[in-house]
Design an enzyme around this catalytic site. Structure first.
Site, PDB file in Angstrom:
ATOM      1  N   ASN A 100       0.824  -1.209   0.000  1.00 11.69           N
ATOM      2  CA  ASN A 100       0.000   0.000   0.000  1.00 11.69           C
ATOM      3  C   ASN A 100       0.854   1.254   0.000  1.00 11.69           C
ATOM      4  O   ASN A 100       1.956   1.273   0.548  1.00 11.69           O
ATOM      5  CB  ASN A 100      -0.927  -0.002   1.218  1.00 11.69           C
ATOM      6  CG  ASN A 100      -1.908  -1.164   1.168  1.00 11.69           C
ATOM      7  OD1 ASN A 100      -2.081  -1.761   0.108  1.00 11.69           O
ATOM      8  ND2 ASN A 100      -2.529  -1.481   2.287  1.00 11.69           N
ATOM      9  N   VAL A 101       0.297   2.304  -0.592  1.00 13.02           N
ATOM     10  CA  VAL A 101       1.030   3.564  -0.671  1.00 13.02           C
ATOM     11  C   VAL A 101       0.489   4.573   0.345  1.00 13.02           C
ATOM     12  O   VAL A 101       0.905   5.725   0.359  1.00 13.02           O
ATOM     13  CB  VAL A 101       0.989   4.142  -2.107  1.00 13.02           C
ATOM     14  CG1 VAL A 101       1.763   3.242  -3.060  1.00 13.02           C
ATOM     15  CG2 VAL A 101      -0.449   4.325  -2.608  1.00 13.02           C
ATOM     16  N   HIS A 117       5.798  -0.665  -2.889  1.00 11.38           N
ATOM     17  CA  HIS A 117       5.296   0.139  -4.011  1.00 11.38           C
ATOM     18  C   HIS A 117       5.354   1.645  -3.737  1.00 11.38           C
ATOM     19  O   HIS A 117       4.638   2.412  -4.365  1.00 11.38           O
ATOM     20  CB  HIS A 117       3.872  -0.296  -4.374  1.00 11.38           C
ATOM     21  CG  HIS A 117       3.810  -1.677  -4.958  1.00 11.38           C
ATOM     22  ND1 HIS A 117       2.674  -2.448  -4.974  1.00 11.38           N
ATOM     23  CD2 HIS A 117       4.777  -2.440  -5.543  1.00 11.38           C
ATOM     24  CE1 HIS A 117       2.934  -3.615  -5.557  1.00 11.38           C
ATOM     25  NE2 HIS A 117       4.212  -3.639  -5.895  1.00 11.38           N
ATOM     26  N   CYS A 128      15.200  14.119 -12.573  1.00 12.63           N
ATOM     27  CA  CYS A 128      16.475  13.932 -11.860  1.00 12.63           C
ATOM     28  C   CYS A 128      16.309  13.107 -10.594  1.00 12.63           C
ATOM     29  O   CYS A 128      17.296  12.840  -9.906  1.00 12.63           O
ATOM     30  CB  CYS A 128      17.114  15.284 -11.534  1.00 12.63           C
ATOM     31  SG  CYS A 128      16.305  16.181 -10.185  1.00 12.63           S
ATOM     32  N   PRO A 234     -11.953 -11.576   2.282  1.00 13.38           N
ATOM     33  CA  PRO A 234     -13.344 -12.033   2.125  1.00 13.38           C
ATOM     34  C   PRO A 234     -13.580 -12.836   0.858  1.00 13.38           C
ATOM     35  O   PRO A 234     -14.570 -13.558   0.746  1.00 13.38           O
ATOM     36  CB  PRO A 234     -14.167 -10.736   2.107  1.00 13.38           C
ATOM     37  CG  PRO A 234     -13.208  -9.624   1.912  1.00 13.38           C
ATOM     38  CD  PRO A 234     -11.819 -10.109   2.216  1.00 13.38           C
TER      39      PRO A 234
HETATM   40  C1  BJW Z   1     -10.291  -7.100   1.517  1.00 13.25           C
HETATM   41  C2  BJW Z   1     -11.211  -6.223   2.050  1.00 13.25           C
HETATM   42  C3  BJW Z   1     -11.257  -6.142   3.442  1.00 13.25           C
HETATM   43  C4  BJW Z   1     -11.371  -6.076  -0.078  1.00 13.25           C
HETATM   44  N1  BJW Z   1     -10.440  -6.887   4.183  1.00 13.25           N
HETATM   45  N2  BJW Z   1      -9.500  -7.833   2.268  1.00 13.25           N
HETATM   46  C5  BJW Z   1       5.304 -11.830 -13.768  1.00 13.25           C
HETATM   47  C6  BJW Z   1       4.161 -12.353 -14.334  1.00 13.25           C
HETATM   48  C7  BJW Z   1       3.221 -11.506 -14.922  1.00 13.25           C
HETATM   49  C8  BJW Z   1       3.410 -10.137 -14.959  1.00 13.25           C
HETATM   50  C9  BJW Z   1       4.544  -9.627 -14.396  1.00 13.25           C
HETATM   51  C10 BJW Z   1       5.469 -10.460 -13.802  1.00 13.25           C
HETATM   52  N3  BJW Z   1       6.473  -9.689 -13.314  1.00 13.25           N
HETATM   53  C11 BJW Z   1       6.202  -8.386 -13.564  1.00 13.25           C
HETATM   54  C12 BJW Z   1       5.035  -8.319 -14.230  1.00 13.25           C
HETATM   55  C13 BJW Z   1       4.378  -7.061 -14.692  1.00 13.25           C
HETATM   56  C14 BJW Z   1       3.654  -6.337 -13.587  1.00 13.25           C
HETATM   57  C15 BJW Z   1       2.560  -7.243 -13.048  1.00 13.25           C
HETATM   58  O1  BJW Z   1       2.667  -7.874 -12.026  1.00 13.25           O
HETATM   59  N4  BJW Z   1       1.428  -7.276 -13.734  1.00 13.25           N
HETATM   60  C16 BJW Z   1       0.300  -8.114 -13.311  1.00 13.25           C
HETATM   61  C17 BJW Z   1      -0.936  -7.237 -13.128  1.00 13.25           C
HETATM   62  C18 BJW Z   1       0.088  -9.189 -14.349  1.00 13.25           C
HETATM   63  N5  BJW Z   1       4.555  -5.914 -12.535  1.00 13.25           N
HETATM   64  C19 BJW Z   1       5.270  -4.806 -12.640  1.00 13.25           C
HETATM   65  O2  BJW Z   1       5.229  -4.092 -13.625  1.00 13.25           O
HETATM   66  C20 BJW Z   1       6.165  -4.449 -11.466  1.00 13.25           C
HETATM   67  N6  BJW Z   1       7.472  -4.126 -11.903  1.00 13.25           N
HETATM   68  C21 BJW Z   1       8.338  -5.028 -12.358  1.00 13.25           C
HETATM   69  O3  BJW Z   1       8.062  -6.208 -12.404  1.00 13.25           O
HETATM   70  O4  BJW Z   1       9.563  -4.502 -12.710  1.00 13.25           O
HETATM   71  C22 BJW Z   1      10.482  -5.340 -13.403  1.00 13.25           C
HETATM   72  C23 BJW Z   1      10.207  -5.153 -14.856  1.00 13.25           C
HETATM   73  C24 BJW Z   1      10.416  -3.929 -15.404  1.00 13.25           C
HETATM   74  C25 BJW Z   1      10.202  -3.748 -16.768  1.00 13.25           C
HETATM   75  C26 BJW Z   1       9.742  -4.799 -17.531  1.00 13.25           C
HETATM   76  C27 BJW Z   1       9.503  -6.032 -16.957  1.00 13.25           C
HETATM   77  C28 BJW Z   1       9.745  -6.211 -15.600  1.00 13.25           C
HETATM   78  C29 BJW Z   1       5.671  -3.198 -10.773  1.00 13.25           C
HETATM   79  C30 BJW Z   1       4.376  -3.383 -10.109  1.00 13.25           C
HETATM   80  C31 BJW Z   1       3.925  -2.067  -9.473  1.00 13.25           C
HETATM   81  C32 BJW Z   1       2.506  -2.134  -8.953  1.00 13.25           C
HETATM   82  N7  BJW Z   1       2.077  -0.840  -8.599  1.00 13.25           N
HETATM   83  C33 BJW Z   1       0.724  -0.652  -8.134  1.00 13.25           C
HETATM   84  C34 BJW Z   1       0.412   0.859  -8.156  1.00 13.25           C
HETATM   85  C35 BJW Z   1       1.096   1.581  -7.009  1.00 13.25           C
HETATM   86  C36 BJW Z   1       0.728   2.999  -6.964  1.00 13.25           C
HETATM   87  C37 BJW Z   1      -0.749   3.206  -6.769  1.00 13.25           C
HETATM   88  O5  BJW Z   1      -1.331   2.736  -5.774  1.00 13.25           O
HETATM   89  O6  BJW Z   1      -1.353   3.864  -7.612  1.00 13.25           O
HETATM   90  O7  BJW Z   1       0.580  -1.177  -6.818  1.00 13.25           O
HETATM   91  S1  BJW Z   1      -0.485  -1.581  -9.062  1.00 13.25           S
HETATM   92  C38 BJW Z   1      -1.511  -1.975  -7.691  1.00 13.25           C
HETATM   93  O8  BJW Z   1      -1.521  -3.398  -7.466  1.00 13.25           O
HETATM   94  C39 BJW Z   1      -0.834  -1.346  -6.482  1.00 13.25           C
HETATM   95  C40 BJW Z   1      -1.035  -2.406  -5.449  1.00 13.25           C
HETATM   96  O9  BJW Z   1      -0.064  -2.263  -4.412  1.00 13.25           O
HETATM   97  C41 BJW Z   1      -0.861  -3.681  -6.235  1.00 13.25           C
HETATM   98  C42 BJW Z   1      -1.454  -4.884  -5.592  1.00 13.25           C
HETATM   99  O10 BJW Z   1      -2.824  -4.759  -5.468  1.00 13.25           O
HETATM  100  P1  BJW Z   1      -3.540  -5.310  -4.160  1.00 13.25           P
HETATM  101  O11 BJW Z   1      -3.027  -4.618  -2.971  1.00 13.25           O
HETATM  102  O12 BJW Z   1      -3.473  -6.773  -4.145  1.00 13.25           O
HETATM  103  O13 BJW Z   1      -5.030  -4.756  -4.365  1.00 13.25           O
HETATM  104  P2  BJW Z   1      -6.243  -5.376  -5.207  1.00 13.25           P
HETATM  105  O14 BJW Z   1      -7.190  -4.245  -5.421  1.00 13.25           O
HETATM  106  O15 BJW Z   1      -5.780  -6.127  -6.388  1.00 13.25           O
HETATM  107  O16 BJW Z   1      -6.908  -6.457  -4.249  1.00 13.25           O
HETATM  108  C43 BJW Z   1      -7.569  -6.079  -3.063  1.00 13.25           C
HETATM  109  C44 BJW Z   1      -7.886  -7.339  -2.300  1.00 13.25           C
HETATM  110  O17 BJW Z   1      -8.467  -6.946  -1.053  1.00 13.25           O
HETATM  111  C45 BJW Z   1      -8.925  -8.260  -2.979  1.00 13.25           C
HETATM  112  O18 BJW Z   1      -8.463  -9.589  -2.913  1.00 13.25           O
HETATM  113  C46 BJW Z   1     -10.182  -8.094  -2.112  1.00 13.25           C
HETATM  114  O19 BJW Z   1     -10.962  -9.272  -2.035  1.00 13.25           O
HETATM  115  C47 BJW Z   1      -9.580  -7.776  -0.780  1.00 13.25           C
HETATM  116  N8  BJW Z   1     -10.438  -7.031   0.140  1.00 13.25           N
HETATM  117  N9  BJW Z   1     -11.915  -5.634   1.011  1.00 13.25           N
HETATM  118  C48 BJW Z   1      -9.585  -7.750   3.544  1.00 13.25           C
HETATM  119  N10 BJW Z   1     -12.161  -5.299   4.057  1.00 13.25           N
HETATM  120 ZN    ZN Z   2      14.693  17.454 -11.104  1.00 19.57          ZN
END
Ligand code: BJW
Ligand code: ZN
Length: 267
Positions: A100-101, A117, A128, A234
């Protein structure tokens, strides 16, 4: 099932709490993959959270992040964040790893969560990389967002835009200090998280869909090294298969119940 989980927690010496957007959902922060509502309903977060989007429309992307920062600033940690801090107090070898951010773990008393993240509160220059001050005034973003959420106005798309500050060092555009798709995670944070996962005996995966890599590898690393993985969510997720126990419920209800069952009569 809560009984088994609480026994495992009570007996653990090195715990990793791995959190995602669901952790903060009950503080009023929308999860990443929730449909966006109001002002932002027409946008896909996965498309806004990219360097390409910032290059194409910096004001739109900066406006979105400032709106989110305003939302987080007005939010409070929930009972789940407080329970995570309680686990840290009971088990000194606890490491919190968050995707989380927001800053709600810190505000609940967690000492030094590992941020995979980045943060909404650490803007930096897109050219820069120099750190930039957190803008003092977010009232524009707040008021636009509030009005839209209330349904009182029908805002123009332009209303969501906010010009990013300019870097005082090089004149580049300031960007949010978060990790976008296609960008590398901070190497020290990722290493610390992988090391903690490899050493822990219990990993709690809370409120994450487990689909974004490399963060989603953290529970896999823990399981591979013999740790018990307990998931709190959930909904079913991509991590169901590696979790020994899936506690279906919300973070703010299950985590306090787990802590109360592990250490009855204590805070
Ligand atoms: C509850 C609830 C309650 C609801 N109680 N629970 C390998 C395989 C495939 C793809 C890739 C791979 N390696 C890399 C990739 C590409 C990509 C990726 O993973 N893509 C996938 C989507 C397929 N990854 C990247 O690009 C990463 N970088 C990287 O790999 O660099 C190397 C590289 C560079 C160049 C080329 C190739 C490789 C970077 C990833 C950065 C993610 N950033 C974000 C945005 C951050 C800023 C912002 O917030 O705006 O991070 S994306 C977003 O997803 C955010 C989150 O931290 C992250 C994870 O999401 P999260 O937290 O799981 O949230 P949700 O919404 O998905 O789920 C919520 C959950 O809560 C659900 O399950 C609900 O049920 C539950 N819930 N209420 C408990 N009350
Ligand atoms: Zn600068």
């Amino acid at each position: 099932m809560l009984e088994r989980a609480s026994e495992a927690l009570r007996g653990a010496q090195r715990v990793v709490v791995f959190t995602g957007a669901g952790m903060s959902a009950e503080s009023g922060i929308p999860t990443f993959r929730d449909a966006m509502t109001g002002l932002w309903a027409r946008y896909d977060p996965a498309e806004l959270a990219t360097p390409q989007a910032f290059r194409a429309d910096p004001e739109l992307v900066w406006g979105w992040y400032e709106w989110r920062r305003a939302l987080v600033s007005r939010a409070q940690p929930n009972a789940g964040h407080v329970a995570v801090a309680a686990i840290e107090a009971h088990v000194p070898g606890t490491v919190v790893v968050t995707q989380n951010v927001d800053d709600l773990h810190e505000r609940a008393g967690s000492s030094a969560p590992i941020r995979l993240h980045g943060s909404l509160f650490a803007p930096r220059c897109s050219a820069c990389a120099a750190p930039a001050p957190v803008p003092a005034v977010v009232s524009t973003a707040v008021s636009i967002g509030t009005l839209a959420a209330d349904g009182d106005v029908d805002p123009e798309p332009e209303g969501q835009r906010l010009a990013p500050p300019i870097c005082t060092g090089c004149g580049g555009l300031v960007r949010p200090g978060v990790v976008w798709f296609g960008e590398s995670l901070p190497a020290d944070a990722l290493k610390a998280a992988v090391d903690a996962a490899a050493r822990c005996d219990l990993l709690l995966a809370v409120g994450t869909s487990g689909v974004v890599y490399p963060a989603a590898e953290i529970p896999e690393v823990a399981a591979r090294h013999g740790a018990m993985v307990i998931q709190i969510n959930p909904q079913p997720t991509a991590l169901d298969g590696i979790a020994a126990l899936n506690l279906r419920g919300s973070a703010a209800s299950v985590l306090p119940a787990l802590v109360a069952a592990a250490w009855p009569g204590q805070k």
